[in-house]
Design an enzyme around this catalytic site. Structure first.
Site, PDB file in Angstrom:
ATOM      1  N   ASP A  98       0.793  -1.228   0.000  1.00 24.42           N
ATOM      2  CA  ASP A  98       0.000   0.000   0.000  1.00 24.42           C
ATOM      3  C   ASP A  98       0.825   1.277   0.000  1.00 24.42           C
ATOM      4  O   ASP A  98       0.347   2.330   0.411  1.00 24.42           O
ATOM      5  CB  ASP A  98      -0.928   0.003   1.214  1.00 24.42           C
ATOM      6  CG  ASP A  98      -0.176  -0.209   2.528  1.00 24.42           C
ATOM      7  OD1 ASP A  98       1.054   0.028   2.563  1.00 24.42           O
ATOM      8  OD2 ASP A  98      -0.807  -0.611   3.514  1.00 24.42           O
ATOM      9  N   GLU A 120       0.224  -9.151  -1.354  1.00 28.88           N
ATOM     10  CA  GLU A 120      -0.544  -8.680  -0.193  1.00 28.88           C
ATOM     11  C   GLU A 120      -1.754  -7.866  -0.659  1.00 28.88           C
ATOM     12  O   GLU A 120      -2.010  -6.754  -0.212  1.00 28.88           O
ATOM     13  CB  GLU A 120       0.329  -7.851   0.761  1.00 28.88           C
ATOM     14  CG  GLU A 120      -0.279  -7.722   2.157  1.00 28.88           C
ATOM     15  CD  GLU A 120       0.573  -6.904   3.113  1.00 28.88           C
ATOM     16  OE1 GLU A 120       1.260  -7.497   3.951  1.00 28.88           O
ATOM     17  OE2 GLU A 120       0.541  -5.655   3.015  1.00 28.88           O
ATOM     18  N   GLU A 134      -2.507   5.065   2.759  1.00 27.29           N
ATOM     19  CA  GLU A 134      -2.334   3.655   2.420  1.00 27.29           C
ATOM     20  C   GLU A 134      -3.616   2.980   1.935  1.00 27.29           C
ATOM     21  O   GLU A 134      -3.580   2.149   1.015  1.00 27.29           O
ATOM     22  CB  GLU A 134      -1.771   2.894   3.627  1.00 27.29           C
ATOM     23  CG  GLU A 134      -0.313   3.171   3.919  1.00 27.29           C
ATOM     24  CD  GLU A 134      -0.077   4.405   4.769  1.00 27.29           C
ATOM     25  OE1 GLU A 134       1.077   4.642   5.165  1.00 27.29           O
ATOM     26  OE2 GLU A 134      -1.053   5.137   5.049  1.00 27.29           O
ATOM     27  N   HIS A 230       4.769   5.247  14.715  1.00 29.87           N
ATOM     28  CA  HIS A 230       5.269   6.169  13.696  1.00 29.87           C
ATOM     29  C   HIS A 230       4.198   6.674  12.731  1.00 29.87           C
ATOM     30  O   HIS A 230       4.486   7.488  11.868  1.00 29.87           O
ATOM     31  CB  HIS A 230       6.348   5.480  12.860  1.00 29.87           C
ATOM     32  CG  HIS A 230       5.800   4.377  11.993  1.00 29.87           C
ATOM     33  ND1 HIS A 230       5.551   3.110  12.468  1.00 29.87           N
ATOM     34  CD2 HIS A 230       5.437   4.366  10.690  1.00 29.87           C
ATOM     35  CE1 HIS A 230       5.071   2.361  11.489  1.00 29.87           C
ATOM     36  NE2 HIS A 230       4.986   3.100  10.402  1.00 29.87           N
ATOM     37  N   ARG A 232       1.396   8.599  10.718  1.00 27.82           N
ATOM     38  CA  ARG A 232       1.124  10.042  10.644  1.00 27.82           C
ATOM     39  C   ARG A 232      -0.235  10.411  11.216  1.00 27.82           C
ATOM     40  O   ARG A 232      -0.413  11.501  11.734  1.00 27.82           O
ATOM     41  CB  ARG A 232       1.244  10.547   9.197  1.00 27.82           C
ATOM     42  CG  ARG A 232       0.309   9.904   8.204  1.00 27.82           C
ATOM     43  CD  ARG A 232       0.371  10.612   6.850  1.00 27.82           C
ATOM     44  NE  ARG A 232       1.694  10.641   6.252  1.00 27.82           N
ATOM     45  CZ  ARG A 232       2.212   9.664   5.517  1.00 27.82           C
ATOM     46  NH1 ARG A 232       1.517   8.558   5.327  1.00 27.82           N
ATOM     47  NH2 ARG A 232       3.409   9.772   5.001  1.00 27.82           N
ATOM     48  N   HIS A 263      11.382   5.971  15.714  1.00 27.31           N
ATOM     49  CA  HIS A 263      11.419   6.325  14.296  1.00 27.31           C
ATOM     50  C   HIS A 263      12.166   7.649  14.144  1.00 27.31           C
ATOM     51  O   HIS A 263      12.169   8.489  15.045  1.00 27.31           O
ATOM     52  CB  HIS A 263       9.993   6.447  13.766  1.00 27.31           C
ATOM     53  CG  HIS A 263       9.879   6.392  12.277  1.00 27.31           C
ATOM     54  ND1 HIS A 263      10.124   7.487  11.481  1.00 27.31           N
ATOM     55  CD2 HIS A 263       9.555   5.378  11.443  1.00 27.31           C
ATOM     56  CE1 HIS A 263       9.941   7.153  10.214  1.00 27.31           C
ATOM     57  NE2 HIS A 263       9.607   5.882  10.161  1.00 27.31           N
TER      58      HIS A 263
END
Length: 412
Positions: A98, A120, A134, A230, A232, A263
């Site tokens: 993604d 996937e 994503e 991590h 957003r 991260h």
């Protein structure tokens, strides 16, 4: 005649899941000409994974520049892939998951009328802004793909309901193939395992704190909570709540170690400094303030991370791939997201959603640390994501062979 297979990936998670497939295709030299193209979307972390699996790219677009946004990244990949496709003339382009890399590469292949294989395929939250971008990336790639390699029957069902134009094959997730490869390396190579202990020590955490458990039960931590964060959509208040919960848990459980590989994104590190004020001791690997059992460490390569995850008691994360990997090691996973495109794990009981809710995080971690029955129920649940044979199944499909129906075999 050999099929020319071009694999395109650019981030660390993609590399982890695609490198085992590269190795499988490279073994079958009579069937395939294997070409590897990386975009460099995650430069340093990508290179680390390539080294672990001994994969050498044939083409490196190296697209990342300071200050880019998603539009910049997409345009650079489209332009780069146009030239790559003209030069390589692949029969199939394989992309994963993604990311912006996967969607832009799939779109470039579509423009060149080259079939796309989506590894996937079929994961869905059905909310295009969660996770962003994503969810829309994977939906776009799913519309383009000729070969849909779904990790689970539920992913297959999602594609069927969307009337995906390509064929759908339930193969399992290649991340389990990768996990098997790495765990096998660590089990059979004592020197390698010791090397990982040294790397972890340099990063800021001394694994011997756990290994001395039976020697010094009064001082050694009994359990380890491994944390990653991590995404957003959690930036800002979400991270503040998550970190506040982690801080208070570390004080509540002084005999448990909390380890957080940070991260590199400043949106992750900034709130850490806000919530955990005594960063001098943290940077020296001495723990935080009153809670000398909390360790913020530098980012880990995949090999070291799997090594540390194998020693963890609980995994607290907002990552996608870890929801698949950790249950393969018998580790309960608490997901700090409001939605997940991996509901199979929720249904099987290997994963619980806690979002960024302070109370939920504290209560769920506390339950797993205090209630042996609750812990065992999660740790013994069957991992729905694979048996370590996904790459072989994908290669068989590409070779035109009949593929055995995926079954749940999860013992490592």
């Amino acid at each position: 005649m050999k099929k020319r297979i071009l694999l395109v990936f650019g981030t660390r998670p993609e590399a982890i899941k695609m490198c085992p497939l590269v190795k499988e295709l490279q073994k079958r030299t009579e069937e395939f000409k294997t070409i590897v193209c990386v975009t460099g979307q995650h430069r340093e972390m990508l290179d680390q994974v390539l080294k672990i699996f001994d994969v050498k790219p044939d083409i490196d677009l190296n697209i990342m520049k300071q200050g880019q946004d998603l539009t910049d990244v997409t345009v650079r990949i489209l332009n780069g892939m146009r030239d790559v496709l003209k030069e390589c003339k692949p029969d199939v382009v394989l992309v994963h998951g993604d990311t912006t890399t996967s969607t832009a590469a799939a779109l470039a292949a579509f423009y060149a009328q080259i079939p796309v294989g989506h590894v996937e395929a079929g994961l869905r939250t059905h909310n295009i802004y969660s996770p962003w971008p994503e969810e829309m990336n994977r939906q776009i790639t799913g519309r383009i793909a000729t070969y849909n390699f779904s990790p689970t029957p539920l992913s297959e069902k999602n594609l069927q309901e969307e009337k995906a134009h390509g064929n759908i094959y339930v193969t399992g997730n290649t991340v389990i193939d990768a996990l098997h490869m790495v765990v096998e390396k660590l089990k059979n190579d004592t020197a390698l395992a010791e090397e990982q202990n040294k790397v972890l020590l340099e990063a800021g955490y001394d694994v011997s704190r756990l290994e001395t458990l039976n020697l010094k039960p009064e001082t050694a931590p009994k359990k380890l909570v491994l944390i990653t964060g991590h995404r957003r959509e959690n930036f800002g208040n979400g991270f503040i709540r998550m970190l506040s919960a982690m801080r208070d848990l570390s004080i509540k459980y002084p005999n448990v170690d909390f380890v957080y590989p940070m991260h590199l994104n400043p949106n992750v590190r900034r709130p850490i400094h806000e919530i955990f004020t005594d960063m001098d001791s943290l940077s020296k690997g001495e723990g935080w303030g009153e809670a000398s059992n909390f360790f913020f460490i530098e980012p880990l390569q995949y090999l070291e991370f799997v090594h540390l995850m194998s020693k963890a008691t609980i995994v607290l994360t907002d990552s996608g791939g870890i929801q698949e990997e950790a249950p393969g090691l018998g580790k309960p996973v608490l997901v700090m997201r409001d939605t997940t495109e991996r509901p199979e794990a929720l249904a099987s009981g290997t994963v619980h959603l806690v979002g960024t809710d302070y109370e939920k995080i504290v209560n769920e971690v506390s339950t797993l640390l205090d209630d042996a029955a609750a812990y065992e129920a999660m740790s013994k649940a069957v991992n729905p994501y694979g048996d370590g044979q996904a790459c072989r199944r994908i290669a068989d499909v590409l070779a035109g062979k009949e593929v055995d129906k995926y079954s749940y075999k999860t013992n490592i």
